[in-house]
Design a protein around this motif. Structure first.
Motif, PDB file in Angstrom:
ATOM      1  N   LYS A   1       0.830  -1.204   0.000  1.00  0.00           N
ATOM      2  CA  LYS A   1       0.000   0.000   0.000  1.00  0.00           C
ATOM      3  C   LYS A   1       0.868   1.259   0.000  1.00  0.00           C
ATOM      4  CE  LYS A   1      -3.960  -2.137   2.052  1.00  0.00           C
ATOM      5  NZ  LYS A   1      -5.098  -1.986   2.912  1.00  0.00           N
ATOM      6  N   GLY A   2       0.361   2.294  -0.654  1.00  0.00           N
ATOM      7  CA  GLY A   2       1.087   3.553  -0.746  1.00  0.00           C
ATOM      8  C   GLY A   2       1.372   4.199   0.591  1.00  0.00           C
ATOM      9  N   LYS A   3       0.502   3.952   1.579  1.00  0.00           N
ATOM     10  CA  LYS A   3       0.703   4.581   2.888  1.00  0.00           C
ATOM     11  C   LYS A   3       1.967   4.074   3.589  1.00  0.00           C
ATOM     12  CE  LYS A   3      -2.448   1.474   5.322  1.00  0.00           C
ATOM     13  NZ  LYS A   3      -3.693   1.386   6.049  1.00  0.00           N
ATOM     14  N   TYR A   4       2.549   2.971   3.117  1.00  0.00           N
ATOM     15  CA  TYR A   4       3.780   2.435   3.715  1.00  0.00           C
ATOM     16  C   TYR A   4       5.024   3.217   3.274  1.00  0.00           C
ATOM     17  CZ  TYR A   4       0.833  -1.733   4.400  1.00  0.00           C
ATOM     18  OH  TYR A   4      -0.171  -2.591   4.731  1.00  0.00           O
ATOM     19  N   VAL A   5       4.915   3.932   2.174  1.00  0.00           N
ATOM     20  CA  VAL A   5       6.080   4.613   1.592  1.00  0.00           C
ATOM     21  C   VAL A   5       6.769   5.515   2.599  1.00  0.00           C
ATOM     22  CG1 VAL A   5       6.843   6.304  -0.127  1.00  0.00           C
ATOM     23  CG2 VAL A   5       5.258   4.501  -0.785  1.00  0.00           C
TER      24      VAL A   5
ATOM     25  N   LYS B   1      -0.984   1.282  11.898  1.00  0.00           N
ATOM     26  CA  LYS B   1      -1.404   0.255  10.935  1.00  0.00           C
ATOM     27  C   LYS B   1      -0.257  -0.140  10.015  1.00  0.00           C
ATOM     28  CE  LYS B   1      -6.204   1.757  10.931  1.00  0.00           C
ATOM     29  NZ  LYS B   1      -7.240   2.486  10.206  1.00  0.00           N
ATOM     30  N   SER B   2       0.512   0.851   9.573  1.00  0.00           N
ATOM     31  CA  SER B   2       1.649   0.571   8.694  1.00  0.00           C
ATOM     32  C   SER B   2       2.697  -0.272   9.408  1.00  0.00           C
ATOM     33  CB  SER B   2       2.275   1.879   8.194  1.00  0.00           C
ATOM     34  OG  SER B   2       1.370   2.608   7.406  1.00  0.00           O
ATOM     35  N   VAL B   3       3.009   0.097  10.654  1.00  0.00           N
ATOM     36  CA  VAL B   3       4.003  -0.644  11.431  1.00  0.00           C
ATOM     37  C   VAL B   3       3.543  -2.091  11.626  1.00  0.00           C
ATOM     38  CG1 VAL B   3       5.010  -0.878  13.750  1.00  0.00           C
ATOM     39  CG2 VAL B   3       5.110   1.318  12.561  1.00  0.00           C
ATOM     40  N   SER B   4       2.288  -2.280  11.962  1.00  0.00           N
ATOM     41  CA  SER B   4       1.760  -3.637  12.159  1.00  0.00           C
ATOM     42  C   SER B   4       1.897  -4.473  10.893  1.00  0.00           C
ATOM     43  CB  SER B   4       0.285  -3.587  12.570  1.00  0.00           C
ATOM     44  OG  SER B   4       0.152  -3.033  13.840  1.00  0.00           O
ATOM     45  N   GLN B   5       1.525  -3.897   9.768  1.00  0.00           N
ATOM     46  CA  GLN B   5       1.583  -4.634   8.504  1.00  0.00           C
ATOM     47  C   GLN B   5       3.023  -4.861   8.054  1.00  0.00           C
ATOM     48  OE1 GLN B   5      -1.205  -5.967   7.343  1.00  0.00           O
ATOM     49  NE2 GLN B   5       0.004  -7.071   5.852  1.00  0.00           N
ATOM     50  N   LEU B   6       3.874  -3.845   8.201  1.00  0.00           N
ATOM     51  CA  LEU B   6       5.275  -3.989   7.797  1.00  0.00           C
ATOM     52  C   LEU B   6       5.996  -5.022   8.662  1.00  0.00           C
ATOM     53  CD1 LEU B   6       6.076  -0.230   7.105  1.00  0.00           C
ATOM     54  CD2 LEU B   6       5.911  -2.056   5.390  1.00  0.00           C
TER      55      LEU B   6
ATOM     56  N   GLU C   1       4.846  -8.458   7.523  1.00  0.00           N
ATOM     57  CA  GLU C   1       5.419  -8.842   6.228  1.00  0.00           C
ATOM     58  C   GLU C   1       6.944  -8.927   6.256  1.00  0.00           C
ATOM     59  OE1 GLU C   1       3.686  -7.032   2.791  1.00  0.00           O
ATOM     60  OE2 GLU C   1       1.753  -6.787   3.792  1.00  0.00           O
ATOM     61  N   GLY C   2       7.540  -8.688   7.422  1.00  0.00           N
ATOM     62  CA  GLY C   2       8.978  -8.876   7.569  1.00  0.00           C
ATOM     63  C   GLY C   2       9.850  -7.737   7.079  1.00  0.00           C
ATOM     64  N   PHE C   3       9.278  -6.542   6.915  1.00  0.00           N
ATOM     65  CA  PHE C   3      10.063  -5.389   6.458  1.00  0.00           C
ATOM     66  C   PHE C   3      10.714  -4.634   7.609  1.00  0.00           C
ATOM     67  CE2 PHE C   3       7.038  -5.889   2.903  1.00  0.00           C
ATOM     68  CZ  PHE C   3       7.950  -6.048   1.875  1.00  0.00           C
ATOM     69  N   ILE C   4      10.144  -4.767   8.805  1.00  0.00           N
ATOM     70  CA  ILE C   4      10.700  -4.083   9.974  1.00  0.00           C
ATOM     71  C   ILE C   4      10.816  -5.062  11.132  1.00  0.00           C
ATOM     72  CG2 ILE C   4       9.803  -1.793   9.341  1.00  0.00           C
ATOM     73  CD1 ILE C   4       7.606  -2.237  11.513  1.00  0.00           C
TER      74      ILE C   4
END
Length: 147
Positions: free
Chosen positions: A33-37, A68-73, A76-79
């Protein structure tokens, strides 16, 4: 006579919407999602990581969006999150997140170069300093400090 407010606000809004469309389009290609950028970009710029509160401040995003971004990232293993206090933990990019951060950083630089075609370095400096001053003045107005 030109309506300064209408022209200024319309241009700023249009630029903001175009940036959001670019974020969404580029992230869609990566199935994200764009909001993760903004979160990825800020964390990529601060390799040592930061707290949730710092991430909200630096990204200039609403706490709920960052949460929400932190939870999803994270999912998904990005953070990764280190520490045991909810909002004082250090959030850092994983290797996978660093790779994504590089992709995002490269795309941002490319898009900035494309958007800046025909603008000299001097004109860019004047534009940024003017926007900073307008932002400062508007911030003071919002705080009731302007006279």
């Amino acid at each position: 006579m030109e309506n300064r407010f209408e022209k200024f606000s319309t241009l700023i809004l249009s630029i903001s919407r175009n940036i959001q469309r670019l974020k969404n389009s580029e992230m869609e290609k990566l199935a994200l999602k764009g909001k993760y950028v903004q979160c990825i970009f800020v964390l990529y710029s601060h390799k040592k990581g930061m707290s949730f509160k710092q991430l909200c401040i630096e990204s200039m995003e609403d706490k709920s969006i960052v949460s929400k971004s932190v939870s999803q990232l994270l999912k998904e293993g990005f953070i990764q999150i280190e520490g045991d206090q909810k909002y004082k933990n250090t959030i850092t990019l994983t290797q996978k997140g660093l790779q994504l951060g590089k992709i995002i950083n490269d795309k941002i630089n490319y898009n900035l170069n494309e958007a800046s075609k025909g603008i000299t370095d001097d004109e860019r400096q004047i534009l940024y300093s003017t926007l900073e001053l307008i932002n400062k003045n508007l911030t003071m107005l919002n705080k009731g400090e302007a006279k």
